[in-house]
Motif scaffolding. Structure first.
Motif, PDB file in Angstrom:
ATOM      1  N   GLU A 271       0.839  -1.210   0.000  1.00  0.00           N
ATOM      2  CA  GLU A 271       0.000   0.000   0.000  1.00  0.00           C
ATOM      3  C   GLU A 271       0.866   1.250   0.000  1.00  0.00           C
ATOM      4  OE1 GLU A 271      -2.771  -0.240   3.230  1.00  0.00           O
ATOM      5  OE2 GLU A 271      -4.231  -1.346   2.022  1.00  0.00           O
ATOM      6  N   PHE A 272       1.970   1.203   0.744  1.00  0.00           N
ATOM      7  CA  PHE A 272       2.898   2.341   0.784  1.00  0.00           C
ATOM      8  C   PHE A 272       3.446   2.610  -0.618  1.00  0.00           C
ATOM      9  CE2 PHE A 272       7.309   3.876   1.099  1.00  0.00           C
ATOM     10  CZ  PHE A 272       7.094   5.070   1.758  1.00  0.00           C
ATOM     11  N   ILE A 273       3.825   1.565  -1.334  1.00  0.00           N
ATOM     12  CA  ILE A 273       4.373   1.728  -2.685  1.00  0.00           C
ATOM     13  C   ILE A 273       3.331   2.387  -3.593  1.00  0.00           C
ATOM     14  CG2 ILE A 273       5.148   0.474  -4.745  1.00  0.00           C
ATOM     15  CD1 ILE A 273       6.354  -1.619  -2.814  1.00  0.00           C
ATOM     16  N   GLU A 274       2.065   1.952  -3.481  1.00  0.00           N
ATOM     17  CA  GLU A 274       0.991   2.546  -4.287  1.00  0.00           C
ATOM     18  C   GLU A 274       0.775   4.014  -3.919  1.00  0.00           C
ATOM     19  OE1 GLU A 274      -2.582   0.285  -3.981  1.00  0.00           O
ATOM     20  OE2 GLU A 274      -1.670  -1.577  -4.704  1.00  0.00           O
ATOM     21  N   GLN A 275       0.835   4.313  -2.617  1.00  0.00           N
ATOM     22  CA  GLN A 275       0.622   5.686  -2.159  1.00  0.00           C
ATOM     23  C   GLN A 275       1.739   6.614  -2.654  1.00  0.00           C
ATOM     24  OE1 GLN A 275       0.504   4.581   1.922  1.00  0.00           O
ATOM     25  NE2 GLN A 275      -1.720   4.217   1.949  1.00  0.00           N
ATOM     26  N   VAL A 276       2.970   6.113  -2.627  1.00  0.00           N
ATOM     27  CA  VAL A 276       4.099   6.918  -3.128  1.00  0.00           C
ATOM     28  C   VAL A 276       3.939   7.152  -4.627  1.00  0.00           C
ATOM     29  CG1 VAL A 276       6.591   6.935  -3.561  1.00  0.00           C
ATOM     30  CG2 VAL A 276       5.718   6.226  -1.326  1.00  0.00           C
ATOM     31  N   ALA A 277       3.511   6.132  -5.366  1.00  0.00           N
ATOM     32  CA  ALA A 277       3.306   6.263  -6.815  1.00  0.00           C
ATOM     33  C   ALA A 277       2.223   7.305  -7.115  1.00  0.00           C
ATOM     34  CB  ALA A 277       2.925   4.910  -7.410  1.00  0.00           C
ATOM     35  N   GLU A 278       1.143   7.294  -6.324  1.00  0.00           N
ATOM     36  CA  GLU A 278       0.058   8.271  -6.493  1.00  0.00           C
ATOM     37  C   GLU A 278       0.568   9.687  -6.200  1.00  0.00           C
ATOM     38  OE1 GLU A 278      -4.367   9.344  -4.647  1.00  0.00           O
ATOM     39  OE2 GLU A 278      -3.251   7.591  -3.902  1.00  0.00           O
ATOM     40  N   PHE A 279       1.366   9.790  -5.142  1.00  0.00           N
ATOM     41  CA  PHE A 279       1.932  11.087  -4.747  1.00  0.00           C
ATOM     42  C   PHE A 279       2.837  11.642  -5.851  1.00  0.00           C
ATOM     43  CE2 PHE A 279       5.870  12.992  -3.056  1.00  0.00           C
ATOM     44  CZ  PHE A 279       5.374  14.135  -2.474  1.00  0.00           C
ATOM     45  N   THR A 280       3.797  10.829  -6.323  1.00  0.00           N
ATOM     46  CA  THR A 280       4.737  11.311  -7.352  1.00  0.00           C
ATOM     47  C   THR A 280       4.001  11.651  -8.645  1.00  0.00           C
ATOM     48  OG1 THR A 280       5.228   9.021  -7.992  1.00  0.00           O
ATOM     49  CG2 THR A 280       6.732  10.071  -6.424  1.00  0.00           C
ATOM     50  N   SER A 281       2.988  10.844  -8.992  1.00  0.00           N
ATOM     51  CA  SER A 281       2.221  11.114 -10.203  1.00  0.00           C
ATOM     52  C   SER A 281       1.518  12.465 -10.122  1.00  0.00           C
ATOM     53  CB  SER A 281       1.193   9.999 -10.424  1.00  0.00           C
ATOM     54  OG  SER A 281       0.422  10.259 -11.582  1.00  0.00           O
ATOM     55  N   TYR A 282       0.954  12.749  -8.939  1.00  0.00           N
ATOM     56  CA  TYR A 282       0.269  14.029  -8.744  1.00  0.00           C
ATOM     57  C   TYR A 282       1.257  15.191  -8.874  1.00  0.00           C
ATOM     58  CZ  TYR A 282      -2.159  17.927  -6.567  1.00  0.00           C
ATOM     59  OH  TYR A 282      -2.701  19.161  -6.328  1.00  0.00           O
ATOM     60  N   ILE A 283       2.399  15.083  -8.215  1.00  0.00           N
ATOM     61  CA  ILE A 283       3.403  16.154  -8.249  1.00  0.00           C
ATOM     62  C   ILE A 283       3.859  16.386  -9.688  1.00  0.00           C
ATOM     63  CG2 ILE A 283       5.718  16.862  -7.524  1.00  0.00           C
ATOM     64  CD1 ILE A 283       3.659  16.989  -5.267  1.00  0.00           C
ATOM     65  N   PHE A 284       4.125  15.311 -10.415  1.00  0.00           N
ATOM     66  CA  PHE A 284       4.579  15.446 -11.798  1.00  0.00           C
ATOM     67  C   PHE A 284       3.510  16.069 -12.685  1.00  0.00           C
ATOM     68  CE2 PHE A 284       7.436  11.465 -11.123  1.00  0.00           C
ATOM     69  CZ  PHE A 284       8.423  12.261 -10.557  1.00  0.00           C
ATOM     70  N   SER A 285       2.256  15.731 -12.453  1.00  0.00           N
ATOM     71  CA  SER A 285       1.165  16.177 -13.329  1.00  0.00           C
ATOM     72  C   SER A 285       0.683  17.584 -13.007  1.00  0.00           C
ATOM     73  CB  SER A 285      -0.017  15.203 -13.252  1.00  0.00           C
ATOM     74  OG  SER A 285       0.366  13.917 -13.678  1.00  0.00           O
ATOM     75  N   TYR A 286       0.621  17.916 -11.714  1.00  0.00           N
ATOM     76  CA  TYR A 286      -0.068  19.146 -11.322  1.00  0.00           C
ATOM     77  C   TYR A 286       0.830  20.245 -10.764  1.00  0.00           C
ATOM     78  CZ  TYR A 286      -4.231  16.336 -12.006  1.00  0.00           C
ATOM     79  OH  TYR A 286      -5.203  15.552 -12.566  1.00  0.00           O
ATOM     80  N   SER A 287       2.076  19.943 -10.476  1.00  0.00           N
ATOM     81  CA  SER A 287       2.964  21.020 -10.034  1.00  0.00           C
ATOM     82  C   SER A 287       3.253  21.930 -11.222  1.00  0.00           C
ATOM     83  CB  SER A 287       4.277  20.452  -9.488  1.00  0.00           C
ATOM     84  OG  SER A 287       4.054  19.810  -8.256  1.00  0.00           O
ATOM     85  N   SER A 288       3.036  23.204 -11.034  1.00  0.00           N
ATOM     86  CA  SER A 288       3.166  24.146 -12.150  1.00  0.00           C
ATOM     87  C   SER A 288       4.557  24.791 -12.162  1.00  0.00           C
ATOM     88  CB  SER A 288       2.097  25.238 -12.039  1.00  0.00           C
ATOM     89  OG  SER A 288       2.221  25.908 -10.796  1.00  0.00           O
ATOM     90  N   VAL A 289       4.853  25.422 -13.281  1.00  0.00           N
ATOM     91  CA  VAL A 289       6.093  26.184 -13.412  1.00  0.00           C
ATOM     92  C   VAL A 289       6.071  27.335 -12.407  1.00  0.00           C
ATOM     93  CG1 VAL A 289       7.285  27.809 -14.951  1.00  0.00           C
ATOM     94  CG2 VAL A 289       6.524  25.590 -15.821  1.00  0.00           C
ATOM     95  N   LYS A 290       7.204  27.619 -11.792  1.00  0.00           N
ATOM     96  CA  LYS A 290       7.318  28.746 -10.866  1.00  0.00           C
ATOM     97  C   LYS A 290       7.067  30.037 -11.646  1.00  0.00           C
ATOM     98  CE  LYS A 290       8.579  31.064  -7.118  1.00  0.00           C
ATOM     99  NZ  LYS A 290       7.697  31.124  -5.939  1.00  0.00           N
TER     100      LYS A 290
END
Length: 589
Positions: free
Chosen positions: A259-278
């Motif tokens: 479950e931890f591995i899945e949660q980390v994957a969800e977290f990194t996917s979100y950061i990669f997809s939704y973190s915007s340019v400064k």
């Protein structure tokens, strides 16, 4: 090339020496080479809470940022790792890992406050990492967010009436992500399952009452709601049994909690997809050199005992880039003029016709590379430099033409001068013979192409320099009567006067051309400045609308929850933002 920035591992960006914060020049050099827009993700939290593990995952590596395996804090200051963005081509991901907050070995937590503030100022996504649940203890540990108004200024001078400028923070601040580690509760409320985001919003619910306890309870929650309207929450199970936690770097993925591995994957996917340019106020996209200058500006302010000011940082950045924009525009002008103007031109008009579109391009280069040019200081500087460069090209055009004409006159009239020296024309009738030969050579000179703007002027000066020769031959010619000689003298005077009038007319024409050019240049500057200001105004209004929309949503939530006083304060903020819209005037060159 920016796409070739591949740091093999993290590097200290801002060192915490204990007494002060020191910027690492080597890390700044790396940033200065990144021409791409940067997505800046910073993480903060208490020491020994696993921040570095998440950052290594974002870097796509098992190791890199130091995890440490003891109760001592490993990361000191702020460490940086720049990697190509895994999902967005043309962007660079800049990861900032910070030293653990509230390390018992430090004693004084003032530097913790600055590390926290810098992480917010530099990032486009700000991750707060904590252990367990969002309870009052977790909120108390996040006391740094309540101190932001004492650590950061949005504007260099307060609004009229001394209004707190923290209302402007939302326009500068990053997206907020709360990472809850070793979370063991069931996500449900009132017997129904809820999401991690809903759990965060429930945790940020205010408590009614004006007593000291209620105010203490509400303060961090109000600050998070006010400063970070865009927020997200992730929960993480414990990755492995406690005795293995110190060996996360070396453990195989299949040995970790599924479950931890899945949660980390969800977290990194979100950061990669939704973190915007400064991005800075005014829609200014931050690249490596701009991030480099922000780091220097903020750390220098802290070192000198001042509060980091977001507006000042943008102004400092503008000073640096506007100066560079001037040089870039002038370099473009010089390069294009050198390539396209083949000297000498036949007329001044021809040179100016080539100059005008190139000047327009140079102004456009400046406009594209400049921002926040207060009172058009740098545009005025550019205007003066372009005038100087234009005049230098005009002078060079004259000089090239003069040199070419001088050589041509020497070639054409040299044999005539030699005949004069040999006495060829010192005979009866020699004067008219000399005149006939001279007129033939003048026609020959006039027929030669490519002489340039000085063709007539140089011929006139040459002939004037030989007036004494013609005068001597005239007076010495015994075949001419005194009356004939006098008539010839009068003819020469008339010819000389006509030449002087032609020269005067040419000077007047060139003067009018230069005045016309001055007006066209002015109009071009005004035209491009007006277009840029209109675009900047649209950008500011769009930002303002976005901030107002965010605040209206928060105001509505507060009203629904029955917090009328806080809702009213937010309404006042919204009205102040509306009334402080961008002005439509500026100082034109």
């Amino acid at each position: 090339m920016a796409s070739e920035i591949h740091m093999l591992g993290p590097m200290c960006l801002i060192e915490n020496t204990g007494n002060q914060l020191v910027v690492n020049q080597e890390a700044l050099d790396i940033l200065s080479a990144i021409t791409q827009p940067v997505v800046v993700v910073a993480i903060v939290g208490l020491y020994r809470t696993g921040k570095s593990y998440l950052m290594n995952k974002l870097a796509g590596k098992k190791t890199g940022f130091s995890l440490g395996s003891t109760v001592q804090s490993h990361t000191k200051g702020i460490w940086m790792w720049c990697v190509p963005h895994p999902r967005k081509s043309g962007q660079t991901l800049v990861l900032l890992d910070t030293e653990g907050l509230e390390d018992v070995e430090k004693g004084d937590n003032q530097n913790d406050c600055w590390i926290f503030a810098l992480a917010i100022l530099l990032s486009s996504t700000f991750i707060y990492n904590s252990i367990g649940t969002i309870n009052q203890q977790a909120m108390d540990q996040l006391h740094y967010v309540t101190e932001l108004t004492d650590l950061i200024k949005a504007k260099s001078s307060p609004d009229q009436g001394g209004v707190d400028d923290s209302a402007n923070f939302v326009g500068f601040f990053p997206a907020f992500v709360w990472a809850l580690r070793d979370f063991s509760l069931d996500l449900e409320a009132n017997g129904k399952p809820i999401t991690a985001d809903e759990y965060l919003e429930l945790s940020l619910t205010l408590k009614k009452g004006d007593d000291k306890k209620s105010k203490s309870f509400n303060e961090p929650r109000l600050c998070i709601r006010k400063f970070f309207p865009k927020r997200k929450c992730f929960i993480f199970d414990r990755p492995a049994p406690r005795k293995y936690l110190s060996k996360l770097e070396t453990m195989r993925e299949e040995e970790l909690n599924g479950e931890f591995i899945e949660q980390v994957a969800e977290f990194t996917s979100y950061i990669f997809s939704y973190s915007s340019v400064k991005t800075l106020s005014g829609g200014i996209i931050v690249n490596g050199p701009r991030l480099q200058n922000l780091v220097l500006t903020y750390v220098n302010a802290i070192s000198s005992g001042e509060l980091p000011c977001m507006e000042n940082a943008v102004i400092t950045l503008a000073q640096i880039e506007n100066s560079a924009a001037v040089q870039k525009a002038v370099a473009h002008y010089e390069k294009q003029m050198t390539q396209k103007v083949h000297m000498p031109t036949e007329t001044l008009q021809e040179l100016l016709d080539l100059h005008r579109p190139i000047e327009s391009e140079a102004i456009e280069v400046f406009m594209k590379n400049s921002f926040k040019d207060v009172d058009q200081k740098f545009q005025k500087e550019l205007g003066n430099l372009l005038v100087a460069k234009r005049d230098a090209f005009i002078k060079k055009n004259v000089d090239v033409s003069s040199a070419r004409c001088s050589d041509l006159l020497e070639d054409i009239f040299g044999p005539l001068e030699e005949e004069v020296k040999q006495g060829t024309f010192s005979t009866p009738g020699g004067y008219y013979l000399f005149l006939q030969k001279k007129q033939e050579l003048e026609r020959k000179y006039n027929q030669v192409p490519g002489k340039g703007v000085q063709a007539e002027e140089m011929l006139k000066k040459y002939l004037e320099s030989k007036d004494d020769v013609a005068e001597s031959l005239l007076q010495a010619d015994q075949s001419l009567t005194e009356a004939a000689k006098q008539i010839e003298v009068e003819r020469i005077k008339v010819e000389t006067a006509e030449a002087a009038n032609r020269e005067l007319a040419e000077k007047q024409k060139n003067y009018e051309l230069m005045m016309e050019q001055k007006e066209k240049s002015y109009q071009e500057h005004v035209k491009q400045l007006t277009e840029k200001m209109q675009e900047e105004r649209r950008q500011i209004l769009a930002e303002q609308d976005k901030i107002i929309s965010i605040k209206l949503e928060e105001q509505e939530r507060l009203l629904k929850q029955g917090f009328e006083n806080e809702s009213r304060q937010l309404h006042q903020e919204i009205e102040r933002i509306k009334s402080s819209g961008p002005s439509g005037t500026c100082t034109i060159l």
